[in-house]
Design an enzyme around this catalytic site. Sequence first.
Site, short mmCIF file in Angstrom:
data_model
loop_
_atom_site.label_atom_id
_atom_site.label_comp_id
_atom_site.label_asym_id
_atom_site.label_seq_id
_atom_site.Cartn_x
_atom_site.Cartn_y
_atom_site.Cartn_z
N GLY A 1 -2.96 -1.93 -6.93
CA GLY A 1 -1.84 -2.87 -7.02
C GLY A 1 -2.08 -3.97 -8.03
O GLY A 1 -3.22 -4.44 -8.20
N GLN A 2 -1.00 -4.41 -8.66
CA GLN A 2 -1.08 -5.51 -9.63
C GLN A 2 -1.48 -6.83 -8.96
O GLN A 2 -1.96 -7.74 -9.61
CB GLN A 2 0.27 -5.68 -10.33
CG GLN A 2 0.26 -6.76 -11.41
CD GLN A 2 1.64 -7.22 -11.78
OE1 GLN A 2 2.53 -6.38 -12.00
NE2 GLN A 2 1.86 -8.52 -11.87
N HIS B 1 0.84 -1.21 0.00
CA HIS B 1 0.00 0.00 0.00
C HIS B 1 0.87 1.26 0.00
O HIS B 1 0.57 2.24 -0.69
CB HIS B 1 -0.86 0.05 1.27
CG HIS B 1 -1.88 -1.03 1.37
ND1 HIS B 1 -1.83 -2.00 2.34
CD2 HIS B 1 -2.99 -1.29 0.63
CE1 HIS B 1 -2.87 -2.81 2.21
NE2 HIS B 1 -3.58 -2.41 1.17
#
Length: 281
Positions: A148-149, A37
């Site tokens: 995020g991936q 994060h």
Amino acid sequence: MKILRTVAEITEFAKAAQQAGKVIGLVPTMGALHEGHLTLMRTAREKCDVVIASVFVNPVQFGPNEDYDAYPRRFEEDCQKLESVGVDAVFHPEPKEMYPDGYGTYVNVESAFTGKLCGGQRPGHFRGVATVVTKLMNLSRAQEAFFGQKDAQQVLVIRRFVKDLNIQVNINMVPIVREESGLARSSRNAYLSPEEKTAALVLSRSLKKAEAAYEAGEKSVEALKKVVREEIATEPMAVIDYVELYSFDELKEIETVNGESLLAIAVKIGKTRLIDNIILG
Ligand code: PAF
């Protein structure tokens, strides 16, 4: 850092930033923040004038037997982390603030890819994600949003409804952040016992093996999935939910890896369901 708890407070904050001509970046989270994060926050910090993070465990994206109640909540610790990376404001509403009595509108992405991977395993999950993210985009007036991936399918779903609904926000996908051991950072890692955490390394290890096979010339989807399955089978605590390899743009079935393709896995370690992925090609 400002703490915004109501729709009125975030509206006032975002309106002032917009009127001052600032580029606003939004980083939606459910809290229990980790390095993954914080990488999203730092990326937003570099690209935007004003960074708004949200910390909201969104009830409508959890199924009835999922971990909504158990999901880790650590707002004070999260605030310290957000301040340390220069976030300007955090939006932390109560569920009633987001879904007051009489609430009745949901965003449902009906593309074929929504029902695959986690969408197949968690009915209604992406409807809940799309609904809350739409509300957060509207409230924050963001021009840039960061995801995020690790939740690659979520990124595809978000890109789809942003395009379909003509929402004026640019979606940034930030690479997976891993522990030194290779384990992808996740708030759900907090559920793992020390033995389970060691067992969980099989996820990244299996993906690495497939990546090495791909780099050595293996392009067959079935063969690459087999490499992953066989590696996961070496870990007695691991139970596969899915191992899939699709084209990355629309999660279409493919036989060989030619362009960008998503190798995605979901594996249960004890009671904890973990996901991980890599992009090949
Ligand atoms: O990825 C998450 O943590 C959540 O799905 C999100 C995007 C914050 C929506 O609740």
